[in-house]
Design an enzyme around this catalytic site. Sequence first.
Site, PDB file in Angstrom:
ATOM      1  N   ASP A   1       0.810  -1.225   0.000  1.00  0.00           N
ATOM      2  CA  ASP A   1       0.000   0.000   0.000  1.00  0.00           C
ATOM      3  C   ASP A   1       0.841   1.272   0.000  1.00  0.00           C
ATOM      4  O   ASP A   1       0.435   2.301   0.548  1.00  0.00           O
ATOM      5  CB  ASP A   1      -0.981   0.019   1.198  1.00  0.00           C
ATOM      6  CG  ASP A   1      -1.886  -1.193   1.197  1.00  0.00           C
ATOM      7  OD1 ASP A   1      -2.250  -1.656   0.095  1.00  0.00           O
ATOM      8  OD2 ASP A   1      -2.223  -1.683   2.291  1.00  0.00           O
TER       9      ASP A   1
ATOM     10  N   GLN B   1       2.131  -6.150  -3.070  1.00  0.00           N
ATOM     11  CA  GLN B   1       2.600  -6.241  -1.685  1.00  0.00           C
ATOM     12  C   GLN B   1       3.907  -5.442  -1.502  1.00  0.00           C
ATOM     13  O   GLN B   1       4.106  -4.472  -2.221  1.00  0.00           O
ATOM     14  CB  GLN B   1       2.773  -7.718  -1.245  1.00  0.00           C
ATOM     15  CG  GLN B   1       1.465  -8.485  -1.116  1.00  0.00           C
ATOM     16  CD  GLN B   1       0.911  -9.005  -2.428  1.00  0.00           C
ATOM     17  OE1 GLN B   1       1.604  -9.649  -3.186  1.00  0.00           O
ATOM     18  NE2 GLN B   1      -0.340  -8.753  -2.716  1.00  0.00           N
TER      19      GLN B   1
ATOM     20  N   GLY C   1      -4.372  -4.447  -3.812  1.00  0.00           N
ATOM     21  CA  GLY C   1      -5.385  -3.433  -4.063  1.00  0.00           C
ATOM     22  C   GLY C   1      -4.660  -2.163  -4.472  1.00  0.00           C
ATOM     23  O   GLY C   1      -3.998  -1.538  -3.649  1.00  0.00           O
ATOM     24  N   HIS C   2      -4.711  -1.840  -5.750  1.00  0.00           N
ATOM     25  CA  HIS C   2      -3.970  -0.693  -6.276  1.00  0.00           C
ATOM     26  C   HIS C   2      -4.968   0.378  -6.724  1.00  0.00           C
ATOM     27  O   HIS C   2      -5.835   0.111  -7.546  1.00  0.00           O
ATOM     28  CB  HIS C   2      -3.070  -1.139  -7.440  1.00  0.00           C
ATOM     29  CG  HIS C   2      -2.037  -2.152  -7.021  1.00  0.00           C
ATOM     30  ND1 HIS C   2      -1.185  -2.762  -7.898  1.00  0.00           N
ATOM     31  CD2 HIS C   2      -1.717  -2.651  -5.798  1.00  0.00           C
ATOM     32  CE1 HIS C   2      -0.386  -3.598  -7.242  1.00  0.00           C
ATOM     33  NE2 HIS C   2      -0.702  -3.547  -5.962  1.00  0.00           N
TER      34      HIS C   2
ATOM     35  N   LYS D   1       1.944   1.946  -5.159  1.00  0.00           N
ATOM     36  CA  LYS D   1       2.503   1.358  -6.383  1.00  0.00           C
ATOM     37  C   LYS D   1       1.604   1.615  -7.587  1.00  0.00           C
ATOM     38  O   LYS D   1       2.071   1.944  -8.666  1.00  0.00           O
ATOM     39  CB  LYS D   1       2.668  -0.168  -6.200  1.00  0.00           C
ATOM     40  CG  LYS D   1       3.660  -0.541  -5.120  1.00  0.00           C
ATOM     41  CD  LYS D   1       3.718  -2.043  -4.898  1.00  0.00           C
ATOM     42  CE  LYS D   1       2.484  -2.622  -4.267  1.00  0.00           C
ATOM     43  NZ  LYS D   1       2.212  -2.208  -2.888  1.00  0.00           N
TER      44      LYS D   1
HETATM   45  P1  GDP Z   1      -0.624   0.197  -3.576  1.00  0.00           P
HETATM   46  O1  GDP Z   1      -1.233  -1.048  -3.058  1.00  0.00           O
HETATM   47  O2  GDP Z   1       0.836   0.281  -3.316  1.00  0.00           O
HETATM   48  O3  GDP Z   1      -0.948   0.466  -5.023  1.00  0.00           O
HETATM   49  O4  GDP Z   1      -1.277   1.380  -2.735  1.00  0.00           O
HETATM   50  P2  GDP Z   1      -2.850   1.556  -2.413  1.00  0.00           P
HETATM   51  O5  GDP Z   1      -3.511   2.046  -3.640  1.00  0.00           O
HETATM   52  O6  GDP Z   1      -3.385   0.357  -1.738  1.00  0.00           O
HETATM   53  O7  GDP Z   1      -2.784   2.668  -1.283  1.00  0.00           O
HETATM   54  C1  GDP Z   1      -2.249   3.923  -1.519  1.00  0.00           C
HETATM   55  C2  GDP Z   1      -3.353   4.985  -1.298  1.00  0.00           C
HETATM   56  O8  GDP Z   1      -2.750   6.248  -1.223  1.00  0.00           O
HETATM   57  C3  GDP Z   1      -4.340   5.061  -2.449  1.00  0.00           C
HETATM   58  O9  GDP Z   1      -5.593   5.407  -1.945  1.00  0.00           O
HETATM   59  C4  GDP Z   1      -3.779   6.176  -3.329  1.00  0.00           C
HETATM   60  O10 GDP Z   1      -4.791   6.849  -4.074  1.00  0.00           O
HETATM   61  C5  GDP Z   1      -3.201   7.084  -2.278  1.00  0.00           C
HETATM   62  N1  GDP Z   1      -2.001   7.841  -2.700  1.00  0.00           N
HETATM   63  C6  GDP Z   1      -1.009   7.466  -3.532  1.00  0.00           C
HETATM   64  N2  GDP Z   1      -0.049   8.417  -3.578  1.00  0.00           N
HETATM   65  C7  GDP Z   1      -0.451   9.401  -2.740  1.00  0.00           C
HETATM   66  C8  GDP Z   1       0.117  10.658  -2.334  1.00  0.00           C
HETATM   67  O11 GDP Z   1       1.205  11.041  -2.727  1.00  0.00           O
HETATM   68  N3  GDP Z   1      -0.601  11.397  -1.446  1.00  0.00           N
HETATM   69  C9  GDP Z   1      -1.800  10.998  -0.951  1.00  0.00           C
HETATM   70  N4  GDP Z   1      -2.422  11.778  -0.084  1.00  0.00           N
HETATM   71  N5  GDP Z   1      -2.367   9.826  -1.313  1.00  0.00           N
HETATM   72  C10 GDP Z   1      -1.690   9.043  -2.186  1.00  0.00           C
HETATM   73  P1  IMO Z   2      -0.815  -4.253  -2.216  1.00  0.00           P
HETATM   74  O1  IMO Z   2      -0.353  -4.792  -3.543  1.00  0.00           O
HETATM   75  C1  IMO Z   2      -0.944  -4.647   2.119  1.00  0.00           C
HETATM   76  C2  IMO Z   2      -1.004  -8.717   3.747  1.00  0.00           C
HETATM   77  C3  IMO Z   2      -2.267  -9.125   4.469  1.00  0.00           C
HETATM   78  C4  IMO Z   2      -1.663 -10.075   5.504  1.00  0.00           C
HETATM   79  C5  IMO Z   2      -0.558 -10.767   4.724  1.00  0.00           C
HETATM   80  C6  IMO Z   2      -0.953 -12.121   4.156  1.00  0.00           C
HETATM   81  O2  IMO Z   2      -2.097  -3.541  -2.269  1.00  0.00           O
HETATM   82  O3  IMO Z   2       0.267  -3.477  -1.559  1.00  0.00           O
HETATM   83  P2  IMO Z   2      -2.436 -12.865   2.066  1.00  0.00           P
HETATM   84  O4  IMO Z   2      -3.886 -12.633   1.782  1.00  0.00           O
HETATM   85  O5  IMO Z   2      -1.511 -12.335   1.041  1.00  0.00           O
HETATM   86  O6  IMO Z   2      -2.128 -14.291   2.414  1.00  0.00           O
HETATM   87  O7  IMO Z   2      -2.170 -12.026   3.442  1.00  0.00           O
HETATM   88  O8  IMO Z   2      -0.217  -9.888   3.669  1.00  0.00           O
HETATM   89  N1  IMO Z   2      -1.205  -8.209   2.367  1.00  0.00           N
HETATM   90  C7  IMO Z   2      -1.138  -6.918   2.028  1.00  0.00           C
HETATM   91  N2  IMO Z   2      -0.977  -5.810   2.781  1.00  0.00           N
HETATM   92  N3  IMO Z   2      -1.024  -4.525   0.783  1.00  0.00           N
HETATM   93  C8  IMO Z   2      -1.159  -5.621   0.005  1.00  0.00           C
HETATM   94  O9  IMO Z   2      -1.127  -5.573  -1.349  1.00  0.00           O
HETATM   95  C9  IMO Z   2      -1.272  -6.887   0.623  1.00  0.00           C
HETATM   96  N4  IMO Z   2      -1.438  -8.148   0.172  1.00  0.00           N
HETATM   97  C10 IMO Z   2      -1.376  -8.938   1.249  1.00  0.00           C
HETATM   98  O10 IMO Z   2      -2.902  -8.022   5.064  1.00  0.00           O
HETATM   99  O11 IMO Z   2      -1.050  -9.333   6.531  1.00  0.00           O
HETATM  100 MG    MG Z   3      -2.801  -1.674  -1.855  1.00  0.00          MG
END
Ligand code: GDP
Ligand code: IMO
Ligand code: MG
Length: 429
Positions: free
Chosen positions: A13, A223, A40-41, A16
């Site tokens: 999170d 991840q 979850g991206h 990416k």
């Molecule tokens: P990922 O799993 O690495 O793709 O990240 P996620 O999408 O799960 O979580 C990142 C969250 O932060 C998302 O809701 C993005 O829209 C948000 N985000 C990404 N870059 C920034 C930033 O520079 N500032 C803020 N405030 N939010 C951001």
């Molecule tokens: P993105 O790509 C954050 C965590 C779960 C749990 C552990 C194992 O959005 O960054 P799993 O279901 O993979 O067996 O769970 O890994 N986890 C993540 N945490 N971002 C993710 O993906 C994750 N994918 C798995 O919360 O701790």
């Molecule tokens: Mg994510």
Amino acid sequence: MANVTVIGAQWGDEGKGKIVDWLASRADVVVRFQGGHNAGHTLVVGDTTYKLSLLPSGIVTGTLSLIGNGVVLDPWALKAEIERLEGQGVSIEAENFGIADNCPLILPLHRDLDGLRESAAGKGKIGTTGRGIGPAYEDKVGRRAIRVCDLAHLDELEPQLDRLCAHHDALRAGFGEPPVDRAALLAELREIAPFVLQFAQPVWKRLRDVRKEGAKILFEGAQGVLLDVDHGTYPFVTSSNTVSGTVASGSGLGPNSAGFVLGIVKAYTTRVGSGPFPTELEDETGETLGRKGHEFGTVTSRKRRCGWFDAVLVRQSCAISGVTGIALTKLDVLDGFETIRICTGYRLDGEVIDYLPSHAAEQARVEPVYEEIEGWSETTAGARSWAELPAQAIKYIRRIEELIECPVASVSTSPERDDTILVRDPFAD
Ligand code: GDP
Ligand code: IMO
Ligand code: MG
């Protein structure tokens, strides 16, 4: 070599999806190489928010998007995600999307087992996303997985089904669950097969061909390094290798294909699920970070745990993954903090150490050693150039670079695609 590999350098999170989407218009192909729909991206483009779990983030810009063999694929989740994205106006056709035919499938029985184990584990649970990721990877290395290519040969599936069901029936019996309903499973596979097969292909071959033509490949990790099954906070990890080295085995290209390794790093730290988290803040400051950063999981809506930036962890991730440069995200979330802390080392049993030890109990016991820097009252939100950043914010970035021993290649200042400061173009290397 104009390829770029994007990986998370913390616990996932990090942002990416946003960075991959931002880079995708300059790539010829975007490839997922590990993980599954546990990812979850989130991408924000103008007024539209896209949430992707299995589809590579390049799909939104219309860039050729491929799912490599290192991914575990839930066909029903894929169909639902494609339909959702098509509903948002994204075109997903065999022309711009492909799936490796040697991808193992996540089946309903994997999701069942994930849930049964987590419920039985009580306090010791991993806190998985409940998507069946672990059990599916276990069956892959146990050589009893059903793969995408099997969907074209369902009449020959019996011997593999025997092996798969023998394993799962024994496990299910231990939980007091009935055996796998083979007929129902086969019927479900028959129904979904044509949908998946329209995209199935030898992805390694497609990549070889586009590479010969000089294509720029963007690898999209899921991840983060600290969730890597070898290098992460084991056993509180996911079941795949999340490090950059996985691009080769997870897509079918050689180890020299990774190119510029861009580590995505949040300007503070978050984690979802159980496990050690040295800089976790279970106080008002942690709440503030979570509130300002909207730290709720994309996949499970769980509240993310929040804490200060941990330079020890990121230095370790960068070394393990051979990170060339980092994209520092969510800097704007730190706007308005009077002081900001950075973890520079750990205290373990009276000694100061500069790395995270491998043992879970020691990981849980380390105490962060902090240095404190003055914050900034100005806003960085939406900044698109270095000149728009307050001096203290620049000082924070420079200190991070120094501590993690890795340069900053870009800075992100909001969820919006273009609110990004480019320092060094990873595709230019
Ligand atoms: P990922 O799993 O690495 O793709 O990240 P996620 O999408 O799960 O979580 C990142 C969250 O932060 C998302 O809701 C993005 O829209 C948000 N985000 C990404 N870059 C920034 C930033 O520079 N500032 C803020 N405030 N939010 C951001
Ligand atoms: P993105 O790509 C954050 C965590 C779960 C749990 C552990 C194992 O959005 O960054 P799993 O279901 O993979 O067996 O769970 O890994 N986890 C993540 N945490 N971002 C993710 O993906 C994750 N994918 C798995 O919360 O701790
Ligand atoms: Mg994510």
